[in-house]
Write an enzyme that holds these catalytic residues in place. Structure first.
Site, short mmCIF file in Angstrom:
data_model
loop_
_atom_site.label_atom_id
_atom_site.label_comp_id
_atom_site.label_asym_id
_atom_site.label_seq_id
_atom_site.Cartn_x
_atom_site.Cartn_y
_atom_site.Cartn_z
N ASP A 293 4.57 -2.63 1.46
CA ASP A 293 3.50 -3.63 1.50
C ASP A 293 2.18 -2.97 1.08
O ASP A 293 1.46 -3.45 0.20
CB ASP A 293 3.41 -4.16 2.94
CG ASP A 293 2.54 -5.40 3.05
OD1 ASP A 293 2.10 -5.90 2.00
OD2 ASP A 293 2.29 -5.84 4.18
N LYS B 42 8.30 8.74 6.05
CA LYS B 42 7.45 9.61 6.86
C LYS B 42 8.40 10.35 7.81
O LYS B 42 8.29 10.27 9.05
CB LYS B 42 6.41 8.73 7.60
CG LYS B 42 5.30 9.49 8.29
CD LYS B 42 4.28 10.10 7.35
CE LYS B 42 3.25 10.88 8.15
NZ LYS B 42 2.42 11.77 7.36
N ASP C 203 1.88 9.33 2.94
CA ASP C 203 0.46 9.69 2.74
C ASP C 203 0.27 10.39 1.40
O ASP C 203 -0.66 10.08 0.64
CB ASP C 203 -0.07 10.54 3.92
CG ASP C 203 0.94 11.55 4.45
OD1 ASP C 203 2.09 11.55 3.97
OD2 ASP C 203 0.57 12.35 5.32
N TYR D 15 7.82 -4.80 10.84
CA TYR D 15 7.39 -6.20 10.87
C TYR D 15 8.36 -7.09 11.65
O TYR D 15 8.05 -8.21 12.01
CB TYR D 15 7.22 -6.75 9.45
CG TYR D 15 6.07 -6.13 8.66
CD1 TYR D 15 5.13 -5.31 9.28
CD2 TYR D 15 5.91 -6.39 7.31
CE1 TYR D 15 4.10 -4.74 8.57
CE2 TYR D 15 4.86 -5.82 6.59
CZ TYR D 15 3.97 -4.99 7.23
OH TYR D 15 2.93 -4.43 6.52
#
Ligand code: NAD
Length: 368
Positions: free
Chosen positions: A250, A194, A226, A143
């Site tokens: 988020d 990840k 995931d 972000y």
């Protein structure tokens, strides 16, 4: 317990204004009841600030809120400002507060109130007793990473791009908060990344492992995002404290909100520390300005009221007032009162204002 603190309240846009009224009821009650001499000052952020000052957060407002002991924020944004250029949108005001105050640790608890077991889309046995805490890194990651933008490649072809980056320092400080928090809870920490495909999160995993050496009592595990999304719905009670990056946090915390029944139930605290070690904090519900229901008086103010409870815990250092507000919310729900988002078919929901009053009534009836 701390006293004489200055609190800035920034209602923002949409339902932010409605739920902030209910937050103020609770703060004023506590201030009077415990002689806290809280000074509450209302400020503008988001769309409302654009309309008045032409910017989502004016420099004067930023200066004032930086000096306050804590910030309470409603929500920002709405269709009226959606077509403004990126830097001028309401959400930039909120991101600027987080960045300027360096509020890097976002604490998002997700716990299920027993009376709301039937409001979740999951089976009661999966969520009964759920109490997890998601710690989201808030001032870095994709972000905020540079370069970012949309570039023209040729006549009809553009490229949109963002940068995911983390430094050792940024990971280490959020990991420390997560391990400290785990030590105060069940000493179990799950770090979500990840690392198999993103180098920035490969570093994340490495630094979390290094930090874990300082906390031998904490059982640390790692999970790919995931899989974590799937596990959060399959068996959420396997988690206690979760630490993760800005974007993963988020998304996963919105997912966790549905375990609790509604986005309108999830509070949050964003913490940082100034150079002299003084804590800085902003408390806000996880949800947005909900333009679809704004102005109707039907929004759920409980996420906001529970955020106020977190303020008493972290800024005022008063655990019992935190527990008292949570208990009052539980009592109101036990008596069957529901706002529309958590009501079941055939029951008459109460308004935002009535829900705030009901919590206040429970608090006022407490023999303290
Ligand atoms: P949202 O959280 O505002 O709403 C999502 C859905 O949840 C809507 O159906 C809404 O009615 C419902 N909802 C949310 N809070 C509720 C509450 N307290 N009581 C009852 N129902 C509630 O998300 P969105 O629709 O994606 O975004 C709307 C605007 O809010 C956008 O402009 C977005 O940028 C902004 N936003 C702001 C924040 C923030 O200020 N922290 C966070 C997320 C989104």
């Amino acid at each position: 317990m701390k006293k004489n603190l200055n609190i800035s309240i920034l209602p923002g846009d949409g339902i932010g204004k409605e739920i902030s009224q209910e937050a103020m009821k609770i703060i004023n009650w506590a201030s009077k009841k415990f002689d806290l001499s809280i000074k509450l000052k209302e400020e503008y952020v988001g769309g409302v600030s654009i309309d008045i000052f032409g910017t989502p957060l004016s420099e004067e407002t930023l200066k004032r809120i930086k000096q306050s002991d804590a910030i309470i924020l409603g929500a920002v944004g709405g269709p009226k400002w959606e077509n403004l250029e990126f830097e001028k949108r309401p959400e930039r005001g909120l991101l600027k507060i987080r960045k300027e105050l360096d509020l890097f640790a976002n604490l998002r608890p997700a716990f299920v109130f027993d009376p709301l077991l039937d409001a979740s889309s999951l089976k009661p046995e999966i969520i009964k007793g759920l109490d997890i805490l998601i710690i989201r890194e808030l001032t870095s990651g994709i972000y905020f990473g540079e370069p970012r933008g949309i570039k023209k490649i040729d006549k009809n072809n553009f490229k949109g791009f963002n940068t995911l980056s983390y430094t050792t320092f940024e990971i280490e400080r959020i990991a420390n908060i997560a391990f400290d928090t785990a030590m105060k809870r069940s000493k179990k920490l799950c770090s979500i990344d990840k690392a198999n495909v993103l180098e920035a999160t490969e570093l994340w995993r490495e630094v979390v492992n290094k930090t874990s050496k300082k906390y031998p009592e904490v059982e640390v595990s790692h999970m790919y995002v995931d899989n974590a999304a799937m596990q959060l719905v399959r068996n959420p009670k396997q988690f206690d404290v979760i630490v993760t990056t800005n974007m993963f946090g988020d998304i996963l915390s919105d997912c966790a909100s549905m375990l609790t029944g509604s986005l309108g139930m999830l509070p949050s605290a964003s913490l940082g520390f100034s150079k002299n070690g003084k804590q800085k904090a902003m408390y806000e519900p996880v949800h947005g300005s909900a333009p679809d229901i704004a102005g109707k008086g039907i929004s759920n103010p409980l996420a906001m009221i529970l955020s106020v409870a977190m303020m008493f815990k972290y800024t005022f250092e008063n655990q019992s007032l935190y527990e008292l507000i949570n208990k009052a919310v539980n009592s109101v729900l036990s008596k069957g009162y529901r706002t529309k988002d958590i009501s079941s078919k055939g029951t008459q929901p109460v308004s935002t204002f009535e829900m705030g009053d009901l919590v206040l009534k429970e608090l006022s009836n407490e023999k303290i």
